[in-house]
Design a protein around this motif. Structure first.
Motif, PDB file in Angstrom:
ATOM      1  N   MET A   1       0.837  -1.183   0.000  1.00 41.02           N
ATOM      2  CA  MET A   1       0.000   0.000   0.000  1.00 41.02           C
ATOM      3  C   MET A   1       0.883   1.248   0.000  1.00 41.02           C
ATOM      4  SD  MET A   1      -3.099   0.733   2.559  1.00 41.02           S
ATOM      5  CE  MET A   1      -3.806   2.305   2.757  1.00 41.02           C
ATOM      6  N   LYS A   2       0.575   2.185  -0.863  1.00 44.05           N
ATOM      7  CA  LYS A   2       1.351   3.420  -0.963  1.00 44.05           C
ATOM      8  C   LYS A   2       0.985   4.357   0.182  1.00 44.05           C
ATOM      9  CE  LYS A   2      -0.017   4.410  -5.206  1.00 44.05           C
ATOM     10  NZ  LYS A   2      -0.082   5.112  -6.509  1.00 44.05           N
ATOM     11  N   PRO A   3       1.988   5.047   0.732  1.00 45.41           N
ATOM     12  CA  PRO A   3       1.670   6.033   1.770  1.00 45.41           C
ATOM     13  C   PRO A   3       0.918   7.210   1.163  1.00 45.41           C
ATOM     14  CG  PRO A   3       3.987   6.149   1.209  1.00 45.41           C
ATOM     15  CD  PRO A   3       3.412   4.977   0.470  1.00 45.41           C
ATOM     16  N   ARG A   4       0.096   7.834   1.984  1.00 45.61           N
ATOM     17  CA  ARG A   4      -0.648   9.017   1.578  1.00 45.61           C
ATOM     18  C   ARG A   4       0.038  10.226   2.180  1.00 45.61           C
ATOM     19  NH1 ARG A   4      -5.605  11.749   3.618  1.00 45.61           N
ATOM     20  NH2 ARG A   4      -5.289  10.477   5.448  1.00 45.61           N
ATOM     21  N   ILE A   5       0.230  11.250   1.354  1.00 45.27           N
ATOM     22  CA  ILE A   5       0.793  12.500   1.840  1.00 45.27           C
ATOM     23  C   ILE A   5      -0.194  13.620   1.525  1.00 45.27           C
ATOM     24  CG2 ILE A   5       3.218  11.819   1.780  1.00 45.27           C
ATOM     25  CD1 ILE A   5       3.443  13.139  -0.955  1.00 45.27           C
ATOM     26  N   LEU A   6      -0.154  14.651   2.343  1.00 50.59           N
ATOM     27  CA  LEU A   6      -1.066  15.781   2.200  1.00 50.59           C
ATOM     28  C   LEU A   6      -0.276  16.983   1.697  1.00 50.59           C
ATOM     29  CD1 LEU A   6      -2.825  15.432   5.674  1.00 50.59           C
ATOM     30  CD2 LEU A   6      -3.392  14.275   3.534  1.00 50.59           C
ATOM     31  N   LEU A   7      -0.750  17.588   0.635  1.00 48.18           N
ATOM     32  CA  LEU A   7      -0.111  18.776   0.095  1.00 48.18           C
ATOM     33  C   LEU A   7      -1.048  19.963   0.303  1.00 48.18           C
ATOM     34  CD1 LEU A   7       2.222  20.107  -1.393  1.00 48.18           C
ATOM     35  CD2 LEU A   7       1.145  19.414  -3.556  1.00 48.18           C
ATOM     36  N   LEU A   8      -0.648  20.857   1.211  1.00 51.62           N
ATOM     37  CA  LEU A   8      -1.446  22.044   1.509  1.00 51.62           C
ATOM     38  C   LEU A   8      -1.016  23.166   0.578  1.00 51.62           C
ATOM     39  CD1 LEU A   8      -1.344  22.128   5.429  1.00 51.62           C
ATOM     40  CD2 LEU A   8      -2.894  20.864   3.928  1.00 51.62           C
ATOM     41  N   THR A   9      -1.994  23.717  -0.137  1.00 51.87           N
ATOM     42  CA  THR A   9      -1.735  24.762  -1.118  1.00 51.87           C
ATOM     43  C   THR A   9      -2.861  25.786  -1.080  1.00 51.87           C
ATOM     44  OG1 THR A   9      -2.928  23.624  -2.898  1.00 51.87           O
ATOM     45  CG2 THR A   9      -0.596  23.091  -2.637  1.00 51.87           C
TER      46      THR A   9
ATOM     47  N   PHE B   1      10.180  11.744  -7.400  1.00 58.10           N
ATOM     48  CA  PHE B   1       9.678  10.452  -6.946  1.00 58.10           C
ATOM     49  C   PHE B   1       8.713   9.775  -7.921  1.00 58.10           C
ATOM     50  CE2 PHE B   1      10.802  12.416  -2.846  1.00 58.10           C
ATOM     51  CZ  PHE B   1      11.627  11.426  -2.338  1.00 58.10           C
ATOM     52  N   GLY B   2       8.165  10.499  -8.883  1.00 54.73           N
ATOM     53  CA  GLY B   2       7.150   9.923  -9.756  1.00 54.73           C
ATOM     54  C   GLY B   2       5.823   9.813  -9.022  1.00 54.73           C
ATOM     55  N   THR B   3       4.864   9.172  -9.655  1.00 53.09           N
ATOM     56  CA  THR B   3       3.533   9.060  -9.055  1.00 53.09           C
ATOM     57  C   THR B   3       3.297   7.720  -8.390  1.00 53.09           C
ATOM     58  OG1 THR B   3       2.625   8.325 -11.161  1.00 53.09           O
ATOM     59  CG2 THR B   3       2.511  10.688 -10.690  1.00 53.09           C
ATOM     60  N   ALA B   4       4.192   6.774  -8.553  1.00 49.05           N
ATOM     61  CA  ALA B   4       3.975   5.433  -8.014  1.00 49.05           C
ATOM     62  C   ALA B   4       4.355   5.302  -6.540  1.00 49.05           C
ATOM     63  CB  ALA B   4       4.758   4.415  -8.836  1.00 49.05           C
ATOM     64  N   ALA B   5       5.113   6.248  -6.005  1.00 50.08           N
ATOM     65  CA  ALA B   5       5.643   6.116  -4.645  1.00 50.08           C
ATOM     66  C   ALA B   5       4.641   6.442  -3.551  1.00 50.08           C
ATOM     67  CB  ALA B   5       6.879   6.999  -4.488  1.00 50.08           C
ATOM     68  N   PHE B   6       3.614   7.239  -3.862  1.00 51.62           N
ATOM     69  CA  PHE B   6       2.688   7.700  -2.823  1.00 51.62           C
ATOM     70  C   PHE B   6       1.405   8.192  -3.467  1.00 51.62           C
ATOM     71  CE2 PHE B   6       5.991  10.799  -3.798  1.00 51.62           C
ATOM     72  CZ  PHE B   6       5.246  11.738  -4.480  1.00 51.62           C
TER      73      PHE B   6
ATOM     74  N   ALA C   1       0.220  11.606   6.363  1.00 48.11           N
ATOM     75  CA  ALA C   1      -1.213  11.359   6.549  1.00 48.11           C
ATOM     76  C   ALA C   1      -1.632  11.618   7.997  1.00 48.11           C
ATOM     77  CB  ALA C   1      -1.555   9.931   6.141  1.00 48.11           C
ATOM     78  N   GLN C   2      -0.682  11.519   8.929  1.00 51.28           N
ATOM     79  CA  GLN C   2      -0.962  11.757  10.346  1.00 51.28           C
ATOM     80  C   GLN C   2      -0.839  13.232  10.708  1.00 51.28           C
ATOM     81  OE1 GLN C   2       1.373   9.361   9.276  1.00 51.28           O
ATOM     82  NE2 GLN C   2      -0.264   7.851   9.281  1.00 51.28           N
ATOM     83  N   GLY C   3      -0.518  14.084   9.729  1.00 54.48           N
ATOM     84  CA  GLY C   3      -0.418  15.512   9.977  1.00 54.48           C
ATOM     85  C   GLY C   3       0.944  15.992  10.416  1.00 54.48           C
ATOM     86  N   GLU C   4       1.967  15.138  10.324  1.00 53.03           N
ATOM     87  CA  GLU C   4       3.317  15.543  10.720  1.00 53.03           C
ATOM     88  C   GLU C   4       3.985  16.290   9.566  1.00 53.03           C
ATOM     89  OE1 GLU C   4       4.909  11.713  11.560  1.00 53.03           O
ATOM     90  OE2 GLU C   4       3.946  11.587  13.507  1.00 53.03           O
ATOM     91  N   LEU C   5       4.643  17.382   9.876  1.00 54.88           N
ATOM     92  CA  LEU C   5       5.310  18.196   8.874  1.00 54.88           C
ATOM     93  C   LEU C   5       6.462  17.424   8.236  1.00 54.88           C
ATOM     94  CD1 LEU C   5       5.639  20.989   7.516  1.00 54.88           C
ATOM     95  CD2 LEU C   5       7.220  21.542   9.381  1.00 54.88           C
TER      96      LEU C   5
ATOM     97  N   LEU D   1      11.342  13.525   2.808  1.00 58.72           N
ATOM     98  CA  LEU D   1      10.279  12.580   2.463  1.00 58.72           C
ATOM     99  C   LEU D   1      10.782  11.146   2.380  1.00 58.72           C
ATOM    100  CD1 LEU D   1       7.347  12.035   1.662  1.00 58.72           C
ATOM    101  CD2 LEU D   1       7.929  12.721  -0.678  1.00 58.72           C
ATOM    102  N   GLU D   2      12.039  10.950   2.060  1.00 63.76           N
ATOM    103  CA  GLU D   2      12.592   9.608   1.866  1.00 63.76           C
ATOM    104  C   GLU D   2      12.382   8.674   3.048  1.00 63.76           C
ATOM    105  OE1 GLU D   2      16.524  10.602   0.540  1.00 63.76           O
ATOM    106  OE2 GLU D   2      15.853  10.788  -1.544  1.00 63.76           O
ATOM    107  N   PRO D   3      12.568   9.095   4.292  1.00 62.80           N
ATOM    108  CA  PRO D   3      12.330   8.171   5.411  1.00 62.80           C
ATOM    109  C   PRO D   3      10.896   7.650   5.473  1.00 62.80           C
ATOM    110  CG  PRO D   3      13.590  10.052   6.175  1.00 62.80           C
ATOM    111  CD  PRO D   3      13.132  10.356   4.769  1.00 62.80           C
ATOM    112  N   LEU D   4       9.928   8.495   5.188  1.00 58.41           N
ATOM    113  CA  LEU D   4       8.523   8.077   5.191  1.00 58.41           C
ATOM    114  C   LEU D   4       8.288   7.025   4.112  1.00 58.41           C
ATOM    115  CD1 LEU D   4       5.552   8.528   6.186  1.00 58.41           C
ATOM    116  CD2 LEU D   4       5.349  10.129   4.298  1.00 58.41           C
ATOM    117  N   LEU D   5       8.842   7.241   2.940  1.00 63.58           N
ATOM    118  CA  LEU D   5       8.674   6.285   1.850  1.00 63.58           C
ATOM    119  C   LEU D   5       9.396   4.981   2.139  1.00 63.58           C
ATOM    120  CD1 LEU D   5       8.975   8.670  -1.213  1.00 63.58           C
ATOM    121  CD2 LEU D   5       6.899   7.882  -0.056  1.00 63.58           C
ATOM    122  N   ALA D   6      10.553   5.059   2.780  1.00 63.35           N
ATOM    123  CA  ALA D   6      11.318   3.853   3.098  1.00 63.35           C
ATOM    124  C   ALA D   6      10.591   2.973   4.101  1.00 63.35           C
ATOM    125  CB  ALA D   6      12.680   4.231   3.642  1.00 63.35           C
ATOM    126  N   THR D   7       9.912   3.565   5.065  1.00 69.84           N
ATOM    127  CA  THR D   7       9.200   2.766   6.066  1.00 69.84           C
ATOM    128  C   THR D   7       7.927   2.162   5.489  1.00 69.84           C
ATOM    129  OG1 THR D   7       8.036   4.693   6.935  1.00 69.84           O
ATOM    130  CG2 THR D   7      10.098   4.078   8.020  1.00 69.84           C
TER     131      THR D   7
END
Length: 82
Positions: free
Chosen positions: A1-9, A27-32, A59-63, A74-80
């Motif tokens: 399952m891909k991680p979800r990230i929030l982009l505030l704009t 990262f492309g679109t496949a990573a998250f 996704a948990q609201g952490e910066l 971002l790499e650590p989040l994707l690695a986990t």
């Protein structure tokens, strides 16, 4: 399952568009999965990040990073997630 990230704009934010372009180029679109959210849609986001957009959150609201894209943040989040 891909991680979800929030982009505030904000609509029409050129810096936000550049940020997302760098994110996708790196990262492309496949990573998250990206969820696009208006920073002004929640008072707490507007207060905390209103002058610092774009903002990337977990996704948990952490910066993850703000104003400038930083792949190293971002790499650590994707690695986990993998």
């Amino acid at each position: 399952m891909k991680p979800r990230i929030l982009l505030l704009t904000r609509p029409g934010c050129g810096l936000c568009e550049e940020f997302e372009a760098e994110l996708l180029a790196h990262f492309g679109t496949a990573a998250f999965e990206i969820e696009h959210l208006d920073v002004d849609s929640r008072p707490e986001w507007q207060t905390r990040y209103g002058l610092k957009i774009p903002v990337l959150l977990s996704a948990q609201g952490e910066l993850i990073c703000a104003t400038h894209f930083d792949a190293a943040e971002l790499e650590p989040l994707l690695a986990t997630a993998n």
